[in-house]
Write an enzyme that holds these catalytic residues in place. Sequence first.
Site, mmCIF file in Angstrom:
data_model
loop_
_atom_site.group_PDB
_atom_site.id
_atom_site.type_symbol
_atom_site.label_atom_id
_atom_site.label_comp_id
_atom_site.label_asym_id
_atom_site.label_seq_id
_atom_site.Cartn_x
_atom_site.Cartn_y
_atom_site.Cartn_z
ATOM 1 N N SER A 1 1.671 -9.111 -1.871
ATOM 2 C CA SER A 1 0.409 -8.552 -1.393
ATOM 3 C C SER A 1 -0.707 -9.404 -1.971
ATOM 4 C CB SER A 1 0.258 -7.083 -1.825
ATOM 5 O OG SER A 1 0.183 -7.005 -3.239
ATOM 6 N N ARG A 2 -1.948 -9.062 -1.646
ATOM 7 C CA ARG A 2 -3.057 -9.880 -2.120
ATOM 8 C C ARG A 2 -3.156 -9.884 -3.643
ATOM 9 N NH1 ARG A 2 -5.483 -8.139 2.844
ATOM 10 N NH2 ARG A 2 -6.070 -6.140 1.898
ATOM 11 N N ASP B 1 8.163 -1.514 15.994
ATOM 12 C CA ASP B 1 7.490 -0.299 16.458
ATOM 13 C C ASP B 1 6.110 -0.619 17.022
ATOM 14 O OD1 ASP B 1 7.297 2.584 16.758
ATOM 15 O OD2 ASP B 1 5.894 2.576 15.064
ATOM 16 N N GLU C 1 -0.376 -3.325 23.142
ATOM 17 C CA GLU C 1 0.229 -2.025 23.453
ATOM 18 C C GLU C 1 -0.525 -1.360 24.593
ATOM 19 O OE1 GLU C 1 0.490 0.154 19.799
ATOM 20 O OE2 GLU C 1 1.753 -1.360 18.859
ATOM 21 N N GLY D 1 0.842 -1.192 0.000
ATOM 22 C CA GLY D 1 0.000 0.000 0.000
ATOM 23 C C GLY D 1 0.879 1.245 0.000
ATOM 24 N N ILE E 1 2.249 2.939 2.407
ATOM 25 C CA ILE E 1 3.434 2.820 3.273
ATOM 26 C C ILE E 1 4.426 1.843 2.666
ATOM 27 C CG2 ILE E 1 4.262 2.048 5.532
ATOM 28 C CD1 ILE E 1 1.628 3.130 6.702
ATOM 29 N N HIS F 1 5.630 2.663 19.081
ATOM 30 C CA HIS F 1 4.589 2.952 18.089
ATOM 31 C C HIS F 1 4.614 4.435 17.691
ATOM 32 C CE1 HIS F 1 0.436 1.506 16.497
ATOM 33 N NE2 HIS F 1 1.008 2.359 15.656
#
Length: 319
Positions: A177-178, A258, A263, A156, A158, A281
């Site tokens: 990816s898909r 990250d 979390e 995507g 990112i 994060h």
Amino acid sequence: MADKVLVTSRFGRSMLGRFAERFELLETAGKPADQVFGAAELADVRALLTMGGQPLGRETFDILPALGAVVCYGTGYDGVDLKAAAERGIVVGNSPAANASAVADLALALLLALMRRVLPADAYVRAGGWYGARPSPMLKPPRGLTGAKVGVYGIGEIGRKIAARVAGFETEVAYHSRSRHDVPYAYIGSLAELVAWCDVLLVAVRAGPDTENIIDAGMLRRLGSNGVLVNISRGSVIDQPALIAALADGTIAGAGLDVYAQEPYAPDALAEFPNVVLTPHIGGHTQEAHVAMQDCVIANLAAYFEGRPLPYPVEAPQG
């Protein structure tokens, strides 16, 4: 009277400043809304602001009879029950690509810190090891990035920015990816093949039920004892106990993380490994990224309250 927005995640004051100028904010500081506000205060709440990874579903929707919009701060929306929202006629929006550059930058920062052993080197200098010419096993010549095979899982916004950045380090880049995308990198048809092929695995896939714990013990064995893993996606994508075990027994060479399974809790075991780099994060945590995400949030909320379609909608699941 300003339009009322329920804020269900814990935000820093500076992050909410621009929203407070436009809307009446009801902040829960991350607590259940009905523990902070009475039913009368929640009865006319029409919009909700949340961090996309925080669980949000029927239980919250049921105490907000007028709710019509959920707006996520950031790209992710994996915590939102999209099916329940669709059944209630609640539209969901996010901030697509607003923090993509910042997250990609951090992915490379984690990778470089890991592969060039920046943290042990920093500690060595600070402790006087360099001045004292003390030997340090962690400062043996590491494997560099030049010529490395880098696999990007998820292509995507990112993932594309990560791939473009890492390609500049004279690496060989491939992705899974898909579906295949129009990008200048090799496409590998299965995640297992990508992991077995690469020296470096960068995880940038969107989190969801289909990717939960997809990087498991078997995948880590495929990555191998010279392979390193960087995750800036969501902690749910990686089987965290399996990762800890793989680091402990040398199944993989190291990790840069990250994000974590629960979390803000990063297991103490991860902090004990010298070949692991940890950040809290902060992938999208730059001034520019926050402004861009806030712009998307304001645009989505303003459009909803004005009766217009959200400019940055999340598609409801089909079926």
